[in-house]
Motif scaffolding. Sequence first.
Motif, PDB file in Angstrom:
ATOM      1  N   UNK A 146       0.843  -1.190   0.000  1.00 55.55           N
ATOM      2  CA  UNK A 146       0.000   0.000   0.000  1.00 55.55           C
ATOM      3  C   UNK A 146       0.881   1.243   0.000  1.00 55.55           C
ATOM      4  N   UNK A 147       0.652   2.138  -0.963  1.00 58.56           N
ATOM      5  CA  UNK A 147       1.365   3.414  -1.045  1.00 58.56           C
ATOM      6  C   UNK A 147       0.356   4.540  -0.897  1.00 58.56           C
ATOM      7  N   UNK A 148       0.727   5.576  -0.169  1.00 57.87           N
ATOM      8  CA  UNK A 148      -0.157   6.718   0.056  1.00 57.87           C
ATOM      9  C   UNK A 148       0.347   7.949  -0.681  1.00 57.87           C
ATOM     10  N   UNK A 149      -0.582   8.822  -1.073  1.00 60.40           N
ATOM     11  CA  UNK A 149      -0.270  10.087  -1.751  1.00 60.40           C
ATOM     12  C   UNK A 149       0.674   9.837  -2.940  1.00 60.40           C
ATOM     13  N   UNK A 150       0.162   9.104  -3.909  1.00 58.95           N
ATOM     14  CA  UNK A 150       0.967   8.608  -5.029  1.00 58.95           C
ATOM     15  C   UNK A 150       0.908   9.568  -6.218  1.00 58.95           C
ATOM     16  N   UNK A 151       2.064   9.793  -6.839  1.00 60.39           N
ATOM     17  CA  UNK A 151       2.163  10.485  -8.119  1.00 60.39           C
ATOM     18  C   UNK A 151       3.040   9.645  -9.023  1.00 60.39           C
ATOM     19  N   UNK A 152       2.521   9.271 -10.193  1.00 56.55           N
ATOM     20  CA  UNK A 152       3.282   8.473 -11.155  1.00 56.55           C
ATOM     21  C   UNK A 152       3.284   9.229 -12.479  1.00 56.55           C
ATOM     22  N   UNK A 173      -4.800   9.196  -3.802  1.00 53.80           N
ATOM     23  CA  UNK A 173      -4.541   9.222  -2.361  1.00 53.80           C
ATOM     24  C   UNK A 173      -3.972   7.907  -1.841  1.00 53.80           C
ATOM     25  N   UNK A 174      -4.317   6.805  -2.538  1.00 58.93           N
ATOM     26  CA  UNK A 174      -3.830   5.489  -2.108  1.00 58.93           C
ATOM     27  C   UNK A 174      -3.744   4.566  -3.311  1.00 58.93           C
ATOM     28  N   UNK A 175      -2.669   3.781  -3.359  1.00 59.52           N
ATOM     29  CA  UNK A 175      -2.505   2.782  -4.418  1.00 59.52           C
ATOM     30  C   UNK A 175      -2.144   1.457  -3.761  1.00 59.52           C
ATOM     31  N   UNK A 176      -2.890   0.411  -4.121  1.00 60.12           N
ATOM     32  CA  UNK A 176      -2.613  -0.931  -3.595  1.00 60.12           C
ATOM     33  C   UNK A 176      -2.101  -1.802  -4.739  1.00 60.12           C
ATOM     34  N   UNK A 177      -0.962  -2.452  -4.515  1.00 56.10           N
ATOM     35  CA  UNK A 177      -0.412  -3.371  -5.514  1.00 56.10           C
ATOM     36  C   UNK A 177      -0.518  -4.779  -4.952  1.00 56.10           C
ATOM     37  N   UNK A 187       0.328  -8.546  -5.113  1.00 59.40           N
ATOM     38  CA  UNK A 187       1.361  -9.437  -5.652  1.00 59.40           C
ATOM     39  C   UNK A 187       0.824 -10.861  -5.705  1.00 59.40           C
ATOM     40  N   UNK A 188      -0.070 -11.100  -6.645  1.00 57.22           N
ATOM     41  CA  UNK A 188      -0.708 -12.400  -6.803  1.00 57.22           C
ATOM     42  C   UNK A 188      -0.310 -12.975  -8.164  1.00 57.22           C
ATOM     43  N   UNK A 189      -0.910 -14.108  -8.525  1.00 60.37           N
ATOM     44  CA  UNK A 189      -0.546 -14.753  -9.797  1.00 60.37           C
ATOM     45  C   UNK A 189      -0.731 -13.801 -10.981  1.00 60.37           C
ATOM     46  N   UNK A 190      -1.843 -13.060 -10.996  1.00 64.04           N
ATOM     47  CA  UNK A 190      -2.070 -12.020 -12.002  1.00 64.04           C
ATOM     48  C   UNK A 190      -2.075 -10.679 -11.264  1.00 64.04           C
ATOM     49  N   UNK A 191      -0.904 -10.047 -11.114  1.00 66.38           N
ATOM     50  CA  UNK A 191      -0.808  -8.834 -10.303  1.00 66.38           C
ATOM     51  C   UNK A 191      -1.668  -7.692 -10.848  1.00 66.38           C
ATOM     52  N   UNK A 192      -2.132  -6.860  -9.927  1.00 66.37           N
ATOM     53  CA  UNK A 192      -2.931  -5.710 -10.327  1.00 66.37           C
ATOM     54  C   UNK A 192      -2.774  -4.580  -9.313  1.00 66.37           C
ATOM     55  N   UNK A 193      -3.102  -3.371  -9.764  1.00 67.41           N
ATOM     56  CA  UNK A 193      -3.119  -2.182  -8.920  1.00 67.41           C
ATOM     57  C   UNK A 193      -4.569  -1.799  -8.681  1.00 67.41           C
ATOM     58  N   UNK A 194      -4.864  -1.376  -7.456  1.00 67.62           N
ATOM     59  CA  UNK A 194      -6.224  -0.966  -7.135  1.00 67.62           C
ATOM     60  C   UNK A 194      -6.195   0.411  -6.474  1.00 67.62           C
TER      61      UNK A 194
END
Length: 195
Positions: free
Chosen positions: A46-52, A67-71, A73-80
Amino acid sequence: MRLIGRNIFRFAACACIGTLLFSSCETDLKEVDRIAAIQAEEPVDISLHVTVVYSDSALVKAKMTAPEMRHYNVEKPYYEFQKGVTIVFFDENGVETQRITSNYAIQKEAEELTEFRDNVVITRADGSVIKTEEVIHDQKANTFYNHVPIEAQFKDGRGHIMGSSFHSDGNFEVIDVQHMTGVHVFLPGEGPAFR
């Protein structure tokens, strides 16, 4: 006799206190095990206050803030992005061309798809605004589409259209709206082409 009674009383008191301490430690250990099991079931960063910033050949193409990014790390990774996201797109001169905001988004890495959901607003630099509840970005084909109703409003109150769904190129220059209704007066060379 009195000394033995006192020692028995002290021993009993110590035994009760020891039992209480041991049982509370056992409860704490169970809580630690429960938390560890949750983390093992759901491997997430979990990352907070994200700028990419997305760039290509040293040119900034887009900037995402959340404000928040969740990555996951599963078989098919995704960001939420459970707390919403904003992505601003730029042309080759660094001028904003459009932005997308939504209350929720998910980016599926393997499929190269990003789904924006819940109060999705696309704002174009020319003043047109598209509102819907879902937009999907196919990164491989560089297209946007959805399967739910949309509405578009144009600057200066010059029109309003609605449709059952849409498909667009990556720059929102040609937008195919299914079952389109509404009125809009286009000026020469103006904004996206709705058809």
